[in-house]
Motif scaffolding. Structure first.
Motif, PDB file in Angstrom:
ATOM      1  N   LEU A 206       0.842  -1.203  -0.027  1.00 37.16           N
ATOM      2  CA  LEU A 206      -0.083  -0.120  -0.037  1.00 37.16           C
ATOM      3  C   LEU A 206       0.815   1.403   0.015  1.00 37.16           C
ATOM      4  O   LEU A 206       0.499   2.428  -0.797  1.00 37.16           O
ATOM      5  CB  LEU A 206      -0.975  -0.009   0.990  1.00 37.16           C
ATOM      6  N   GLY A 207       1.976   1.170   0.612  1.00 34.59           N
ATOM      7  CA  GLY A 207       2.768   2.434   0.819  1.00 34.59           C
ATOM      8  C   GLY A 207       3.430   2.559  -0.648  1.00 34.59           C
ATOM      9  O   GLY A 207       3.661   3.628  -1.123  1.00 34.59           O
ATOM     10  N   THR A 208       3.887   1.349  -1.290  1.00 34.84           N
ATOM     11  CA  THR A 208       4.393   1.755  -2.620  1.00 34.84           C
ATOM     12  C   THR A 208       3.370   2.286  -3.693  1.00 34.84           C
ATOM     13  O   THR A 208       3.622   3.179  -4.411  1.00 34.84           O
ATOM     14  CB  THR A 208       5.054   0.312  -3.154  1.00 34.84           C
ATOM     15  N   PHE A 209       2.007   1.773  -3.378  1.00 36.48           N
ATOM     16  CA  PHE A 209       1.012   2.514  -4.127  1.00 36.48           C
ATOM     17  C   PHE A 209       0.968   3.693  -3.923  1.00 36.48           C
ATOM     18  O   PHE A 209       0.789   4.541  -5.001  1.00 36.48           O
ATOM     19  CB  PHE A 209      -0.094   1.656  -3.873  1.00 36.48           C
ATOM     20  N   ARG A 210       0.994   4.306  -2.898  1.00 35.83           N
ATOM     21  CA  ARG A 210       0.819   5.788  -2.477  1.00 35.83           C
ATOM     22  C   ARG A 210       1.814   6.342  -3.265  1.00 35.83           C
ATOM     23  O   ARG A 210       1.624   7.496  -3.646  1.00 35.83           O
ATOM     24  CB  ARG A 210       0.526   5.914  -0.883  1.00 35.83           C
ATOM     25  N   GLU A 211       3.128   6.046  -3.126  1.00 32.41           N
ATOM     26  CA  GLU A 211       4.161   6.808  -3.655  1.00 32.41           C
ATOM     27  C   GLU A 211       4.161   7.036  -5.141  1.00 32.41           C
ATOM     28  O   GLU A 211       4.501   7.838  -5.690  1.00 32.41           O
ATOM     29  CB  GLU A 211       5.590   5.978  -3.336  1.00 32.41           C
ATOM     30  N   MET A 212       3.367   6.013  -5.870  1.00 32.06           N
ATOM     31  CA  MET A 212       3.336   5.890  -7.316  1.00 32.06           C
ATOM     32  C   MET A 212       2.095   6.514  -7.776  1.00 32.06           C
ATOM     33  O   MET A 212       2.261   7.428  -8.785  1.00 32.06           O
ATOM     34  CB  MET A 212       3.537   4.522  -7.838  1.00 32.06           C
ATOM     35  N   PHE A 213       0.723   6.111  -6.956  1.00 30.64           N
ATOM     36  CA  PHE A 213      -0.298   6.645  -7.587  1.00 30.64           C
ATOM     37  C   PHE A 213      -1.023   7.926  -6.681  1.00 30.64           C
ATOM     38  O   PHE A 213      -1.889   8.646  -7.022  1.00 30.64           O
ATOM     39  CB  PHE A 213      -1.399   5.680  -7.678  1.00 30.64           C
ATOM     40  N   GLY A 214      -0.511   7.930  -5.978  1.00 24.76           N
ATOM     41  CA  GLY A 214      -0.991   8.995  -4.621  1.00 24.76           C
ATOM     42  C   GLY A 214      -1.815   8.439  -3.470  1.00 24.76           C
ATOM     43  O   GLY A 214      -2.036   7.194  -3.381  1.00 24.76           O
TER      44      GLY A 214
ATOM     45  N   PRO B 138      -5.003  18.370 -14.818  1.00 26.12           N
ATOM     46  CA  PRO B 138      -3.911  19.319 -14.814  1.00 26.12           C
ATOM     47  C   PRO B 138      -3.557  19.378 -16.034  1.00 26.12           C
ATOM     48  O   PRO B 138      -3.460  18.510 -17.227  1.00 26.12           O
ATOM     49  CB  PRO B 138      -2.787  18.605 -13.852  1.00 26.12           C
ATOM     50  N   THR B 139      -2.821  20.709 -16.626  1.00 23.44           N
ATOM     51  CA  THR B 139      -2.267  20.960 -18.025  1.00 23.44           C
ATOM     52  C   THR B 139      -1.348  19.973 -18.482  1.00 23.44           C
ATOM     53  O   THR B 139      -1.398  19.540 -19.426  1.00 23.44           O
ATOM     54  CB  THR B 139      -1.915  22.254 -18.107  1.00 23.44           C
ATOM     55  N   ASP B 140      -0.687  19.336 -17.593  1.00 24.45           N
ATOM     56  CA  ASP B 140       0.614  18.372 -17.898  1.00 24.45           C
ATOM     57  C   ASP B 140       0.102  16.879 -17.637  1.00 24.45           C
ATOM     58  O   ASP B 140       0.841  16.144 -17.329  1.00 24.45           O
ATOM     59  CB  ASP B 140       1.774  18.681 -17.311  1.00 24.45           C
ATOM     60  N   TRP B 141      -1.019  16.459 -17.595  1.00 30.27           N
ATOM     61  CA  TRP B 141      -1.590  15.308 -17.214  1.00 30.27           C
ATOM     62  C   TRP B 141      -0.996  14.119 -17.867  1.00 30.27           C
ATOM     63  O   TRP B 141      -0.651  13.130 -17.212  1.00 30.27           O
ATOM     64  CB  TRP B 141      -3.073  15.333 -17.160  1.00 30.27           C
ATOM     65  N   GLN B 142      -0.802  14.280 -19.139  1.00 33.70           N
ATOM     66  CA  GLN B 142      -0.333  13.164 -20.097  1.00 33.70           C
ATOM     67  C   GLN B 142       1.233  12.842 -19.605  1.00 33.70           C
ATOM     68  O   GLN B 142       1.666  11.564 -20.000  1.00 33.70           O
ATOM     69  CB  GLN B 142      -0.256  13.360 -21.462  1.00 33.70           C
ATOM     70  N   THR B 143       2.017  13.667 -18.751  1.00 33.20           N
ATOM     71  CA  THR B 143       3.393  12.996 -18.363  1.00 33.20           C
ATOM     72  C   THR B 143       3.035  12.117 -17.449  1.00 33.20           C
ATOM     73  O   THR B 143       4.052  11.317 -16.705  1.00 33.20           O
ATOM     74  CB  THR B 143       4.026  14.248 -17.987  1.00 33.20           C
TER      75      THR B 143
ATOM     76  N   LEU C 198       1.941   6.620 -23.708  1.00 37.35           N
ATOM     77  CA  LEU C 198       2.276   5.954 -22.578  1.00 37.35           C
ATOM     78  C   LEU C 198       3.804   6.546 -22.057  1.00 37.35           C
ATOM     79  O   LEU C 198       4.658   6.154 -22.578  1.00 37.35           O
ATOM     80  CB  LEU C 198       2.711   4.659 -22.845  1.00 37.35           C
ATOM     81  N   ALA C 199       3.498   7.568 -21.284  1.00 37.35           N
ATOM     82  CA  ALA C 199       4.654   8.460 -20.812  1.00 37.35           C
ATOM     83  C   ALA C 199       5.449   7.616 -19.905  1.00 37.35           C
ATOM     84  O   ALA C 199       5.222   6.639 -19.254  1.00 37.35           O
ATOM     85  CB  ALA C 199       4.289   9.641 -20.165  1.00 37.35           C
ATOM     86  N   PRO C 200       6.706   7.689 -19.598  1.00 30.97           N
ATOM     87  CA  PRO C 200       7.557   7.095 -18.447  1.00 30.97           C
ATOM     88  C   PRO C 200       7.056   6.576 -17.278  1.00 30.97           C
ATOM     89  O   PRO C 200       7.150   5.582 -16.679  1.00 30.97           O
ATOM     90  CB  PRO C 200       8.757   7.913 -18.508  1.00 30.97           C
ATOM     91  N   ARG C 201       6.264   7.769 -16.525  1.00 26.67           N
ATOM     92  CA  ARG C 201       5.856   7.404 -15.532  1.00 26.67           C
ATOM     93  C   ARG C 201       4.545   6.423 -15.566  1.00 26.67           C
ATOM     94  O   ARG C 201       4.042   5.930 -14.661  1.00 26.67           O
ATOM     95  CB  ARG C 201       5.320   8.732 -14.614  1.00 26.67           C
ATOM     96  N   VAL C 202       3.758   6.630 -16.616  1.00 22.65           N
ATOM     97  CA  VAL C 202       2.557   5.613 -16.938  1.00 22.65           C
ATOM     98  C   VAL C 202       3.251   4.272 -16.968  1.00 22.65           C
ATOM     99  O   VAL C 202       2.474   3.312 -16.615  1.00 22.65           O
ATOM    100  CB  VAL C 202       1.856   6.157 -18.209  1.00 22.65           C
TER     101      VAL C 202
END
Length: 372
Positions: free
Chosen positions: A225-233, A252-257, A353-357
């Motif tokens: 769950l902690g890993t999830f929160r770091e990555m997804f919020g 957000p305007t930069d949502w695709q990143t 599919l940006a790197p973070r995605v």
């Protein structure tokens, strides 16, 4: 039962009687006329010999006897049930808690479309080795579906059935099976992509978030769950307020990143469900490309380091190496999107599919591999 149209989806199969190519939804062989049924335990489409009294012998497993799922009587299922099973329904249909009123002809056709999408979903879950138990069998961790229609003749202010998930129960509004209505909503919501199967894959993402993230632990004892929160919020953010903000202000305007879709940007739960759905899209489409023997030779003059040869020569459902999936997926999407444009159609996969995605997709991949 009437013969279903041939469609090129998922795995290809062959008639054990005449070697005709078969597809997932077929119920009769167009060459030899044999009845067909799907055996979920062996993920096999089989030709059938009628032994009478509702008993069928599959040519793929001639030492066993089966019967059709009870929903075959409505042309809504082609899956088989072992003759020794006490269940009248197959592994997919026994997940249903509520189906629409089948005395209404329009509901029957809509329900068949819902079942076709749900069966494809369950096929993928079983191929991935994920736990799929009916809620009536296990109230704590089981799954159930309600297919509900809006109440008729009560005006525009009457409450509508909301597609969603809550504690293992997935509700789908029957109206989503109406292609014209779904396209109208897609345009109204400004979505690049909206399909019935996509709804199922998104909502099942919420179900597995509960099972695998909230209630799960990493195989090495780590804090999943902690890993999830770091990555997804942080999913503890007020859900209602987050959705209202998304609808009123947009992403957000930069949502695709960071996000795979604008809806994913609304709340960490929706981000996970959208990412989960895209992972299922990727794996299932790569399986289809694999069984069709697709081989890509992308010529990227802007990036000479890009691979010059991409062979989709693996079973995506069993592929443990995530990088192999992405290395095949990206050039495949470039190819199919270009083919669609050549036909004057919108992109088949209108997403970036940006790197973070991709990192989030890797999280889902690892989650599923540990669960399996």
């Amino acid at each position: 039962m009437s013969p279903a149209p041939i469609g090129s989806r998922m795995k290809l199969f062959a008639c054990q009687n005449c070697s005709q190519t078969l597809f997932f939804e077929n119920i009769t062989c167009v060459r030899c006329g044999h009845w067909l049924g799907y055996l979920p335990d062996s993920t096999t489409m089989t030709s059938l010999e009628d032994e009478g009294d509702g008993r069928w012998r599959p040519l793929a497993a001639p030492d066993q006897m089966f019967r059709f799922c009870a929903n075959a009587a409505h042309d809504a299922c082609n899956w088989m049930v072992p003759l020794s099973s006490p269940h009248p329904y197959c592994k997919a249909c026994r997940l249903n808690r509520t189906v629409p009123d089948l005395s209404v002809p329009a509901n029957v056709e809509a329900w068949r479309k819902l079942e076709a999408a749900k069966h494809r979903l369950v096929y993928g879950l079983l191929r991935l080795g994920l736990p799929v138990a009916a809620k009536w069998e296990d109230a704590g961790i089981g799954l159930a579906f309600d297919f509900l229609a809006d109440a008729p003749h009560h005006g525009p202010e009457a409450p509508k059935v909301m597609t969603g998930h809550a504690d293992g129960l997935i509700t789908i509004n029957v109206a989503e099976a109406d292609d014209a209505q779904r396209e109208k909503v897609r345009r109204t919501m400004g979505e690049p992509y909206r399909t019935l199967l996509g709804h199922f894959r998104h909502e099942i993402g919420h179900f597995y978030w509960d099972r695998l993230v909230r209630d799960g632990t990493d195989s090495d004892g780590g804090d999943r769950l902690g890993t999830f929160r770091e990555m997804f919020g942080d999913e503890r953010e007020d859900y209602g307020e987050a959705l209202a903000r998304n609808y009123n202000e947009g992403p957000p305007t930069d949502w695709q990143t960071t996000f795979v879709s604008t809806y994913a940007a609304s709340h960490p739960w929706e981000d996970f469900a959208e990412t989960w759905a895209h992972y299922l899209h990727i794996v299932d489409t790569l399986e289809t490309a694999h069984v069709h023997g697709l081989h890509l030779k992308p010529r990227n003059i802007l990036d000479p380091t890009a691979p010059a040869d991409v062979a989709i020569d693996f079973d995506a459902y069993r592929q443990r190496d995530f990088d192999s999936l992405i290395d095949a997926w990206l050039p495949l999407t470039y190819a199919v999107n270009s083919l669609n444009r050549s036909m004057g159609q919108p992109d088949l996969y209108p997403f970036v599919l940006a790197p973070r995605v991709i990192d989030k997709l890797r999280f889902v991949h690892d989650l599923i591999r540990q669960a399996a």
